[in-house]
Design a protein around this motif. Structure first.
Motif, mmCIF file in Angstrom:
data_model
loop_
_atom_site.group_PDB
_atom_site.id
_atom_site.type_symbol
_atom_site.label_atom_id
_atom_site.label_comp_id
_atom_site.label_asym_id
_atom_site.label_seq_id
_atom_site.Cartn_x
_atom_site.Cartn_y
_atom_site.Cartn_z
ATOM 1 N N GLY A 166 -67.347 -60.742 76.331
ATOM 2 C CA GLY A 166 -67.039 -61.794 75.375
ATOM 3 C C GLY A 166 -66.395 -61.255 74.114
ATOM 4 N N LEU A 167 -65.858 -62.169 73.340
ATOM 5 C CA LEU A 167 -65.267 -61.847 72.043
ATOM 6 C C LEU A 167 -66.325 -62.124 70.985
ATOM 7 N N TYR A 168 -66.620 -61.113 70.179
ATOM 8 C CA TYR A 168 -67.660 -61.209 69.167
ATOM 9 C C TYR A 168 -67.047 -61.093 67.777
ATOM 10 N N GLU A 169 -67.717 -61.729 66.819
ATOM 11 C CA GLU A 169 -67.285 -61.649 65.425
ATOM 12 C C GLU A 169 -68.502 -61.535 64.536
ATOM 13 N N LYS A 170 -68.355 -60.718 63.511
ATOM 14 C CA LYS A 170 -69.389 -60.653 62.477
ATOM 15 C C LYS A 170 -68.712 -60.370 61.152
ATOM 16 N N THR A 171 -69.367 -60.760 60.084
ATOM 17 C CA THR A 171 -68.857 -60.561 58.732
ATOM 18 C C THR A 171 -69.840 -59.686 57.974
ATOM 19 N N VAL A 172 -69.298 -58.654 57.330
ATOM 20 C CA VAL A 172 -70.120 -57.742 56.527
ATOM 21 C C VAL A 172 -69.487 -57.621 55.141
ATOM 22 N N LEU A 173 -70.233 -57.068 54.221
ATOM 23 C CA LEU A 173 -69.703 -56.824 52.888
ATOM 24 C C LEU A 173 -68.671 -55.708 52.941
ATOM 25 N N ALA A 174 -67.729 -55.734 52.014
ATOM 26 C CA ALA A 174 -66.642 -54.756 52.011
ATOM 27 C C ALA A 174 -67.141 -53.326 51.860
ATOM 28 N N ASP A 175 -68.254 -53.127 51.147
ATOM 29 C CA ASP A 175 -68.769 -51.774 50.970
ATOM 30 C C ASP A 175 -69.804 -51.410 52.034
ATOM 31 N N GLY A 176 -70.060 -52.297 53.000
ATOM 32 C CA GLY A 176 -71.019 -52.037 54.068
ATOM 33 C C GLY A 176 -70.389 -51.255 55.215
ATOM 34 N N ALA A 177 -71.244 -50.759 56.096
ATOM 35 C CA ALA A 177 -70.774 -49.995 57.253
ATOM 36 C C ALA A 177 -70.213 -50.954 58.307
ATOM 37 N N VAL A 178 -69.073 -50.567 58.883
ATOM 38 C CA VAL A 178 -68.436 -51.387 59.917
ATOM 39 C C VAL A 178 -68.857 -50.852 61.279
ATOM 40 N N GLU A 179 -69.545 -51.695 62.035
ATOM 41 C CA GLU A 179 -69.987 -51.331 63.380
ATOM 42 C C GLU A 179 -69.486 -52.375 64.362
ATOM 43 N N PHE A 180 -69.187 -51.922 65.556
ATOM 44 C CA PHE A 180 -68.728 -52.836 66.609
ATOM 45 C C PHE A 180 -69.885 -53.173 67.529
ATOM 46 N N SER A 181 -70.883 -53.814 66.941
ATOM 47 C CA SER A 181 -72.041 -54.283 67.700
ATOM 48 C C SER A 181 -72.643 -55.448 66.936
ATOM 49 N N GLY A 182 -73.396 -56.257 67.640
ATOM 50 C CA GLY A 182 -74.002 -57.431 67.018
ATOM 51 C C GLY A 182 -72.975 -58.524 66.783
ATOM 52 N N GLY A 183 -73.318 -59.446 65.955
ATOM 53 C CA GLY A 183 -72.419 -60.561 65.661
ATOM 54 C C GLY A 183 -72.617 -61.723 66.614
ATOM 55 N N ASP A 184 -71.770 -62.719 66.461
ATOM 56 C CA ASP A 184 -71.853 -63.938 67.263
ATOM 57 C C ASP A 184 -70.800 -63.922 68.359
ATOM 58 N N ARG A 185 -71.197 -64.349 69.545
ATOM 59 C CA ARG A 185 -70.251 -64.464 70.655
ATOM 60 C C ARG A 185 -69.436 -65.739 70.449
ATOM 61 N N ILE A 186 -68.111 -65.579 70.413
ATOM 62 C CA ILE A 186 -67.235 -66.718 70.142
ATOM 63 C C ILE A 186 -66.641 -67.270 71.426
ATOM 64 N N PHE A 187 -66.077 -66.385 72.255
ATOM 65 C CA PHE A 187 -65.414 -66.800 73.490
ATOM 66 C C PHE A 187 -65.813 -65.865 74.621
ATOM 67 N N GLU A 188 -65.727 -66.379 75.826
ATOM 68 C CA GLU A 188 -65.922 -65.554 77.009
ATOM 69 C C GLU A 188 -64.562 -64.973 77.402
ATOM 70 N N LEU A 189 -64.446 -63.642 77.355
ATOM 71 C CA LEU A 189 -63.208 -62.950 77.715
ATOM 72 C C LEU A 189 -63.557 -61.701 78.509
ATOM 73 N N SER A 190 -62.614 -61.263 79.339
ATOM 74 C CA SER A 190 -62.821 -60.010 80.058
ATOM 75 C C SER A 190 -61.905 -58.906 79.548
ATOM 76 N N GLY A 191 -60.994 -59.205 78.639
ATOM 77 C CA GLY A 191 -60.126 -58.178 78.082
ATOM 78 C C GLY A 191 -59.476 -58.630 76.792
ATOM 79 N N LEU A 192 -59.291 -57.672 75.870
ATOM 80 C CA LEU A 192 -58.621 -57.928 74.603
ATOM 81 C C LEU A 192 -57.827 -56.697 74.237
ATOM 82 N N SER A 193 -56.590 -56.909 73.826
ATOM 83 C CA SER A 193 -55.745 -55.810 73.375
ATOM 84 C C SER A 193 -54.904 -56.296 72.206
ATOM 85 N N VAL A 194 -54.980 -55.576 71.094
ATOM 86 C CA VAL A 194 -54.161 -55.879 69.924
ATOM 87 C C VAL A 194 -53.319 -54.651 69.651
ATOM 88 N N ALA A 195 -52.001 -54.844 69.545
ATOM 89 C CA ALA A 195 -51.087 -53.730 69.315
ATOM 90 C C ALA A 195 -50.180 -54.031 68.132
#
Length: 149
Positions: free
Chosen positions: A96-125
């Motif tokens: 799935g596609l997940y999103e979370k919002t943190v403070l600008a001075d906080g640590a950025v991690e790619f875990s947790g957050g809310d599931r927004i959409f069901e996806l099997s692949g994402l690529s941004v170039a």
């Protein structure tokens, strides 16, 4: 009172004919319901695929357009978008596609957050003056381009 002991052949044929007509009508209704259920199932699954891909593309596009700065992370499967004092993290994880919002001075991690959409692949170039966003759902791949800044 009528005496029902002496049924004639015409009464029997009439009764059997009425029952056969009722059974024919019932069979036709059951076939119509089965065909309609199959059609609804196909339409519903195609709608889910279409909605999942186009809505996720539009969502990410709008997020990219509205932020101050963008960083592509996780080999193109994650985005870190800064807007004022907040950082939006969008990433692909566990189907799935997940999103979370943190403070600008906080640590950025790619875990947790809310599931927004069901996806099997994402690529941004990053393609020159554009971002190319590609999403995959059930083997169907859709892409769009978004202007920077």
């Amino acid at each position: 009172m009528k005496n029902y002991r002496n049924k004639t052949l015409s009464d029997t044929v009439s009764t059997v004919g009425s029952m056969l007509l009722f059974l024919l009508f019932t069979g036709c209704l059951l076939m119509m319901i089965a065909v309609a259920a199959g059609t609804y199932s196909r339409v519903s699954s195609n709608f889910d695929k279409t909605f999942g891909t186009t809505a996720s593309l539009r969502y990410i596009s709008n997020k990219l357009k509205s932020c101050d700065s963008v960083e592509i992370a996780e080999n193109g499967s994650g985005l870190v978008m800064k807007s004022g004092g907040a950082v939006d993290v969008i990433y692909l994880g566990s189907g799935g596609l997940y999103e979370k919002t943190v403070l600008a001075d906080g640590a950025v991690e790619f875990s947790g957050g809310d599931r927004i959409f069901e996806l099997s692949g994402l690529s941004v170039a990053d393609v020159g003056e554009l971002y190319k966003i590609t999403v995959v759902l059930d083997g169907d791949e859709n892409s769009t381009f978004v202007r920077k800044g």
